[in-house]
Design a protein around this motif. Structure first.
Motif, mmCIF file in Angstrom:
data_model
loop_
_atom_site.group_PDB
_atom_site.id
_atom_site.type_symbol
_atom_site.label_atom_id
_atom_site.label_comp_id
_atom_site.label_asym_id
_atom_site.label_seq_id
_atom_site.Cartn_x
_atom_site.Cartn_y
_atom_site.Cartn_z
ATOM 1 N N VAL A 14 2.235 -6.112 -2.032
ATOM 2 C CA VAL A 14 1.637 -7.210 -1.497
ATOM 3 C C VAL A 14 1.041 -6.515 -0.140
ATOM 4 O O VAL A 14 1.506 -5.304 0.130
ATOM 5 C CB VAL A 14 2.754 -8.093 -0.830
ATOM 6 C CG1 VAL A 14 3.534 -9.032 -1.797
ATOM 7 C CG2 VAL A 14 3.646 -7.579 0.064
ATOM 8 N N LYS A 15 0.209 -7.240 0.456
ATOM 9 C CA LYS A 15 -0.546 -6.568 1.705
ATOM 10 C C LYS A 15 0.454 -6.700 2.781
ATOM 11 O O LYS A 15 0.673 -7.628 3.398
ATOM 12 C CB LYS A 15 -1.750 -7.291 1.949
ATOM 13 C CG LYS A 15 -2.631 -6.772 3.125
ATOM 14 C CD LYS A 15 -3.508 -5.348 2.952
ATOM 15 C CE LYS A 15 -4.185 -5.111 3.838
ATOM 16 N NZ LYS A 15 -4.896 -3.694 3.441
ATOM 17 N N VAL A 16 0.737 -5.577 3.431
ATOM 18 C CA VAL A 16 1.495 -5.558 4.513
ATOM 19 C C VAL A 16 0.651 -5.214 5.529
ATOM 20 O O VAL A 16 -0.001 -4.065 5.731
ATOM 21 C CB VAL A 16 2.711 -4.292 4.118
ATOM 22 C CG1 VAL A 16 3.643 -4.234 5.525
ATOM 23 C CG2 VAL A 16 3.447 -4.609 3.102
ATOM 24 N N ARG A 17 0.590 -6.005 6.706
ATOM 25 C CA ARG A 17 0.155 -5.912 7.902
ATOM 26 C C ARG A 17 1.064 -5.912 9.318
ATOM 27 O O ARG A 17 2.037 -6.406 9.072
ATOM 28 C CB ARG A 17 -0.979 -7.221 8.200
ATOM 29 C CG ARG A 17 -1.920 -7.276 7.022
ATOM 30 C CD ARG A 17 -2.805 -8.463 7.183
ATOM 31 N NE ARG A 17 -3.606 -8.697 6.086
ATOM 32 C CZ ARG A 17 -4.917 -8.330 6.218
ATOM 33 N NH1 ARG A 17 -5.444 -7.486 7.199
ATOM 34 N NH2 ARG A 17 -5.709 -8.454 5.068
ATOM 35 N N LYS A 18 0.562 -5.065 10.055
ATOM 36 C CA LYS A 18 1.535 -5.202 11.381
ATOM 37 C C LYS A 18 1.684 -6.315 12.064
ATOM 38 O O LYS A 18 2.705 -6.789 12.452
ATOM 39 C CB LYS A 18 0.443 -4.128 12.492
ATOM 40 C CG LYS A 18 1.341 -4.071 13.778
ATOM 41 C CD LYS A 18 2.566 -3.336 13.740
ATOM 42 C CE LYS A 18 3.241 -3.053 15.116
ATOM 43 N NZ LYS A 18 3.115 -4.180 16.244
ATOM 44 N N PRO A 19 0.656 -7.179 12.185
ATOM 45 C CA PRO A 19 0.988 -8.601 12.662
ATOM 46 C C PRO A 19 2.099 -9.511 12.193
ATOM 47 O O PRO A 19 2.735 -10.406 12.791
ATOM 48 C CB PRO A 19 -0.372 -9.219 12.816
ATOM 49 C CG PRO A 19 -1.236 -8.142 12.881
ATOM 50 C CD PRO A 19 -0.684 -7.183 12.164
ATOM 51 N N THR A 20 2.093 -9.205 10.713
ATOM 52 C CA THR A 20 2.968 -10.070 9.886
ATOM 53 C C THR A 20 3.863 -9.163 9.199
ATOM 54 O O THR A 20 4.438 -9.625 8.162
ATOM 55 C CB THR A 20 2.062 -11.161 8.930
ATOM 56 O OG1 THR A 20 1.347 -10.010 8.105
ATOM 57 C CG2 THR A 20 1.216 -12.049 9.729
ATOM 58 N N PHE A 21 4.438 -8.094 9.765
ATOM 59 C CA PHE A 21 5.141 -7.187 9.154
ATOM 60 C C PHE A 21 6.336 -7.688 8.431
ATOM 61 O O PHE A 21 6.677 -7.586 7.161
ATOM 62 C CB PHE A 21 5.569 -5.789 10.130
ATOM 63 C CG PHE A 21 6.112 -4.699 9.345
ATOM 64 C CD1 PHE A 21 5.519 -3.724 8.954
ATOM 65 C CD2 PHE A 21 7.514 -4.537 9.511
ATOM 66 C CE1 PHE A 21 5.999 -2.434 8.229
ATOM 67 C CE2 PHE A 21 8.089 -3.530 8.810
ATOM 68 C CZ PHE A 21 7.539 -2.670 8.201
#
Length: 489
Positions: free
Chosen positions: A71-78
């Motif tokens: 899955v796409k892991v992003r800092k704002p929605t970590f």
């Protein structure tokens, strides 16, 4: 699940590949879980870490987790992203999934190719296109730009090229960077090429030109196939409609790659917008722009077969599938969603059962496309929203492009929405009439902006150039037109 439990599960998944996470990534994992900024993390740790180094390590951690969890892991929605990924990994796996970032990839047309952003796709067709692009990359083409409408297959094509058996011997190292306007993209690119430790060098941090020179020198000495995905995230446009990078360092870096006397590495860009022209008219053959269109009938039928919806050649079911494919103009993402849904219960791969329920939608669109009247203001928006998965995946992605356009190019957005009344391609003058309240040069720039973003398509008809909207674009535009008229009233 708390942060330590999540870390333990990640360590277990990593153990078979590369061992556990090490500091400072472990520290960043805990800080991102708490939604701390990188600066706050450093203050909390009470250690003298360089901020740019921690940002680069954080970006690398997100890429590592994205590849690991699917899955796409992003800092704002970590925290949410990691929990979703761990939940998916805990489900039974029916078949092994190939690792996209493997240093020794192989490609088999029977295998599924994972998308760069973590979505699984099935690669089908376009053999001639793939072979042509492979030969370009093996030749003198240093910068390959894959452009087109969202969901048209740009990222899947980049993934296909990364796993090509002909390209791997020439480019034994493959790297992928998914761009995000909220991240320090050029720092992340430098970290991807040179390594986080190298870019922490104070001399490189203080001198961008030296950093770029070091990156180009590294690509000269270590042949690499580098993918920069979603280039539209870092593009901007001035009032005259000229496109540029939000960070000029990208422009200088790519130009040096093209200008270099020798360059054994190759770069692939994917973008929903036409990138800036680099050394236009010079260094012929060193860059190439490939605009992708929808799949042909035979290719799309292969897609359905890959997803368990196989039909007999010449059968009624094949004829129905071909009608559906043409209604959606071979759009790979929409067809993939439909194929996946059609293969599941209650349709169980039966095209006729699916058509019995939704054939009226496709028939209505066919009638709109074949109607004698060019304008159809009362036409209903059908294709992108008649099923929940189409609404959530296809409509959402196209709608995001509409929203971005409305923020940065309001006149172009208004033109795109108002032109939804046209059922098929019309001459430019018909488009300009929709903006008759604006000066002609503004109307011309607005139409050009839509073409640069691949939100409209050109057609040649009896020595004339006409413009039209893809059926999915028109479906979304009709909804926006209804909203616009409601607001005006």
């Amino acid at each position: 699940m708390n942060v330590e439990e999540a870390l333990d599960q990640v360590d277990c998944l990593l153990h078979a590949q590369e061992g556990e996470l090490l500091n400072p990534k472990r520290l960043i994992f805990r800080g991102a879980w708490q939604d701390l900024t990188y600066q706050d993390m450093i203050l909390q740790w009470r250690r003298e870490y360089d901020l740019s180094y921690i940002k680069a390590q954080g970006a690398d951690l997100c890429r590592q987790l994205t590849a690991l969890l699917g899955v796409k892991v992003r800092k704002p929605t970590f925290q949410e992203d990691v929990m979703e990924g761990l939940e998916r990994r805990s489900r039974p796996i029916l078949e092994p999934q190939p690792n996209f970032t493997s240093l020794n990839p192989t490609f088999d047309s029977r295998d599924s190719v994972p998308n760069i952003d973590g979505m699984e796709v099935r690669w089908v067709g376009r053999e001639a296109l793939v072979e042509g692009l492979v030969q370009r990359l093996l030749g003198n083409c240093r910068l390959l730009m894959l452009v087109g409408l969202t969901g048209i297959g740009k990222t899947a094509l980049a993934a296909r090229l990364l796993t090509d058996r002909e390209l791997h011997p020439a480019f034994p190292v493959q790297k992928v960077l998914s761009l995000d306007r909220t991240l320090p993209n050029f720092e992340n690119l430098a970290s991807e090429i040179l390594g986080a430790t190298a870019i922490a060098d104070p001399d490189l941090q203080k001198n961008p030109d030296r950093l770029i020179a070091a990156m180009v020198a590294h690509l000269k000495t270590q042949p690499c196939l580098l993918v920069l995905d979603m280039m539209e995230e870092i593009l901007t446009r001035d009032r005259q409609g000229n496109t540029s990078f939000t960070d000029p360092a990208f422009d200088r870096f790519l130009e040096q790659v093209i200008r270099a006397d020798t360059m054994p590495s190759r770069i692939i860009l994917t973008s929903q917008e036409r990138p800036p022209s680099l050394y236009q008219g010079r260094y012929e053959g060193r860059s190439h722009l490939e605009a992708l269109l929808g799949l042909q009938d035979t290719e799309a039928l292969q897609l359905f077969a890959e997803w368990g919806v196989a039909v007999i050649a010449g059968s009624q079911e094949e004829a129905l599938l071909q009608r559906l494919i043409r209604v959606y103009e071979g759009h790979p993402l929409a067809l993939r969603v439909i194929a996946g849904e059609m293969q599941a219960t209650p349709y169980d791969g039966c095209v006729q059962t699916y058509w019995a329920e939704f054939g009226a939608v496709f028939l209505a669109v066919e009638q709109q496309q074949q109607a004698e009247e060019i304008e159809g203001k009362s036409d209903q928006s059908l294709l992108a929203s008649h099923r929940p998965q189409l609404q959530d995946i296809v409509y959402a992605r196209i709608d995001q492009a509409f929203h971005r356009l409305s923020q940065v190019e309001p006149d172009s957005y208004r033109l795109l929405v108002m032109a939804a009344v046209y059922r098929r391609a019309v001459e430019p003058a018909a488009w300009y009439r929709l903006l008759d309240d604006l000066p002609p040069p503004v109307a011309v720039r607005s139409l050009c902006a839509l073409e640069r973003r691949y939100l409209i398509e050109r057609e040649h008809h009896q020595q004339h150039i006409l413009y039209r909207q893809h059926s999915l674009i028109r479906s979304v535009a009709l909804q926006h037109l209804d909203q616009m008229e409601e607001e005006s009233q």
